[in-house]
Design a protein around this motif. Structure first.
Motif, PDB file in Angstrom:
ATOM      1  N   GLY A 134       3.146  78.689  75.872  1.00  0.00           N
ATOM      2  CA  GLY A 134       4.462  79.312  75.954  1.00  0.00           C
ATOM      3  C   GLY A 134       4.990  79.888  74.653  1.00  0.00           C
ATOM      4  N   ALA A 135       4.196  79.808  73.585  1.00  0.00           N
ATOM      5  CA  ALA A 135       4.613  80.404  72.308  1.00  0.00           C
ATOM      6  C   ALA A 135       4.407  81.911  72.381  1.00  0.00           C
ATOM      7  N   LEU A 136       5.485  82.671  72.246  1.00  0.00           N
ATOM      8  CA  LEU A 136       5.405  84.127  72.265  1.00  0.00           C
ATOM      9  C   LEU A 136       5.302  84.684  70.848  1.00  0.00           C
ATOM     10  N   PHE A 137       5.966  84.019  69.901  1.00  0.00           N
ATOM     11  CA  PHE A 137       5.925  84.406  68.490  1.00  0.00           C
ATOM     12  C   PHE A 137       6.277  83.177  67.675  1.00  0.00           C
ATOM     13  N   TYR A 138       5.564  82.983  66.561  1.00  0.00           N
ATOM     14  CA  TYR A 138       5.845  81.845  65.681  1.00  0.00           C
ATOM     15  C   TYR A 138       5.383  82.226  64.286  1.00  0.00           C
ATOM     16  N   ASP A 139       6.311  82.230  63.324  1.00  0.00           N
ATOM     17  CA  ASP A 139       5.938  82.571  61.958  1.00  0.00           C
ATOM     18  C   ASP A 139       6.955  81.989  60.990  1.00  0.00           C
ATOM     19  N   CYS A 140       6.574  81.948  59.731  1.00  0.00           N
ATOM     20  CA  CYS A 140       7.456  81.525  58.649  1.00  0.00           C
ATOM     21  C   CYS A 140       7.482  82.664  57.642  1.00  0.00           C
ATOM     22  N   LEU A 141       8.685  83.182  57.393  1.00  0.00           N
ATOM     23  CA  LEU A 141       8.849  84.342  56.522  1.00  0.00           C
ATOM     24  C   LEU A 141       9.762  83.977  55.358  1.00  0.00           C
ATOM     25  N   MET A 199      13.848  83.659  77.765  1.00  0.00           N
ATOM     26  CA  MET A 199      13.214  83.453  76.468  1.00  0.00           C
ATOM     27  C   MET A 199      14.161  82.619  75.604  1.00  0.00           C
ATOM     28  N   ILE A 200      13.572  81.800  74.753  1.00  0.00           N
ATOM     29  CA  ILE A 200      14.324  80.972  73.807  1.00  0.00           C
ATOM     30  C   ILE A 200      13.897  81.366  72.399  1.00  0.00           C
ATOM     31  N   ILE A 201      14.887  81.617  71.552  1.00  0.00           N
ATOM     32  CA  ILE A 201      14.630  81.939  70.143  1.00  0.00           C
ATOM     33  C   ILE A 201      15.198  80.814  69.299  1.00  0.00           C
ATOM     34  N   ILE A 202      14.383  80.310  68.379  1.00  0.00           N
ATOM     35  CA  ILE A 202      14.811  79.271  67.444  1.00  0.00           C
ATOM     36  C   ILE A 202      14.525  79.780  66.034  1.00  0.00           C
ATOM     37  N   ASN A 203      15.542  79.727  65.184  1.00  0.00           N
ATOM     38  CA  ASN A 203      15.392  80.080  63.769  1.00  0.00           C
ATOM     39  C   ASN A 203      15.729  78.855  62.939  1.00  0.00           C
ATOM     40  N   VAL A 204      14.861  78.522  61.992  1.00  0.00           N
ATOM     41  CA  VAL A 204      15.083  77.373  61.122  1.00  0.00           C
ATOM     42  C   VAL A 204      15.062  77.860  59.679  1.00  0.00           C
ATOM     43  N   LEU A 205      16.214  77.736  59.006  1.00  0.00           N
ATOM     44  CA  LEU A 205      16.339  78.137  57.608  1.00  0.00           C
ATOM     45  C   LEU A 205      15.934  76.967  56.711  1.00  0.00           C
ATOM     46  N   LEU A 206      15.032  77.241  55.768  1.00  0.00           N
ATOM     47  CA  LEU A 206      14.522  76.218  54.857  1.00  0.00           C
ATOM     48  C   LEU A 206      14.671  76.712  53.424  1.00  0.00           C
ATOM     49  N   LYS A 207      15.388  75.948  52.614  1.00  0.00           N
ATOM     50  CA  LYS A 207      15.527  76.250  51.190  1.00  0.00           C
ATOM     51  C   LYS A 207      14.635  75.271  50.438  1.00  0.00           C
ATOM     52  N   VAL A 208      13.563  75.796  49.879  1.00  0.00           N
ATOM     53  CA  VAL A 208      12.495  74.978  49.301  1.00  0.00           C
ATOM     54  C   VAL A 208      12.705  74.791  47.796  1.00  0.00           C
ATOM     55  N   LYS A 209      12.444  73.579  47.332  1.00  0.00           N
ATOM     56  CA  LYS A 209      12.493  73.292  45.894  1.00  0.00           C
ATOM     57  C   LYS A 209      11.452  74.164  45.196  1.00  0.00           C
ATOM     58  N   PRO A 210      11.818  74.831  44.097  1.00  0.00           N
ATOM     59  CA  PRO A 210      10.856  75.701  43.409  1.00  0.00           C
ATOM     60  C   PRO A 210       9.562  74.983  43.018  1.00  0.00           C
ATOM     61  N   GLU A 211       9.661  73.758  42.573  1.00  0.00           N
ATOM     62  CA  GLU A 211       8.468  73.015  42.151  1.00  0.00           C
ATOM     63  C   GLU A 211       7.599  72.565  43.318  1.00  0.00           C
ATOM     64  N   LYS A 212       8.110  72.681  44.552  1.00  0.00           N
ATOM     65  CA  LYS A 212       7.354  72.292  45.751  1.00  0.00           C
ATOM     66  C   LYS A 212       6.852  73.502  46.539  1.00  0.00           C
ATOM     67  N   ARG A 213       7.097  74.696  46.040  1.00  0.00           N
ATOM     68  CA  ARG A 213       6.775  75.928  46.760  1.00  0.00           C
ATOM     69  C   ARG A 213       5.328  75.999  47.237  1.00  0.00           C
ATOM     70  N   GLU A 214       4.381  75.820  46.324  1.00  0.00           N
ATOM     71  CA  GLU A 214       2.964  75.974  46.692  1.00  0.00           C
ATOM     72  C   GLU A 214       2.536  74.920  47.708  1.00  0.00           C
ATOM     73  N   GLU A 215       2.986  73.683  47.537  1.00  0.00           N
ATOM     74  CA  GLU A 215       2.677  72.627  48.508  1.00  0.00           C
ATOM     75  C   GLU A 215       3.293  72.943  49.865  1.00  0.00           C
TER      76      GLU A 215
END
Length: 95
Positions: free
Chosen positions: A34-41, A1-17
């Motif tokens: 082959g996707a076992l789990f995929y989400d953005c939290l 299994m391969i796990i990939i984590n991507v940290l994203l710091k979003v501009k407050p004014e771009k949050r909804e977009e």
């Protein structure tokens, strides 16, 4: 299994977009072979800090995902939403 984590710091004014933008990526990526789990939290402690968490069956599944139109679009367009560079961590577990 391969796990990939991507940290994203979003501009407050771009949050909804960003939320609309990333929902498209998540919904399409969940259907990739082959996707076992995929989400953005979102972080409980830090507003506008998100983590895309991906679990893949194997490297072949990651390679297929990397060639999809939805991931290519994400890569080209994500920077407009970010307040800092994205951080990617990948862990491969032997089968």
């Amino acid at each position: 299994m391969i796990i990939i984590n991507v940290l994203l710091k979003v501009k407050p004014e771009k949050r909804e977009e960003f939320l609309v933008f990333v929902e498209d990526l998540v919904s399409k990526s969940r259907q990739d072979e082959g996707a076992l789990f995929y989400d953005c939290l979102e972080s409980l402690d830090t507003k506008n800090q998100f983590m895309i968490i991906e679990n893949w069956r194997d490297q072949a599944a990651v390679d297929l995902h990397n060639e999809t139109a939805h991931l290519k679009k994400f890569i080209v367009e994500i920077d407009q939403y970010l307040a800092a560079d994205k951080e990617l961590k990948k862990i491969a577990y032997p089968e």
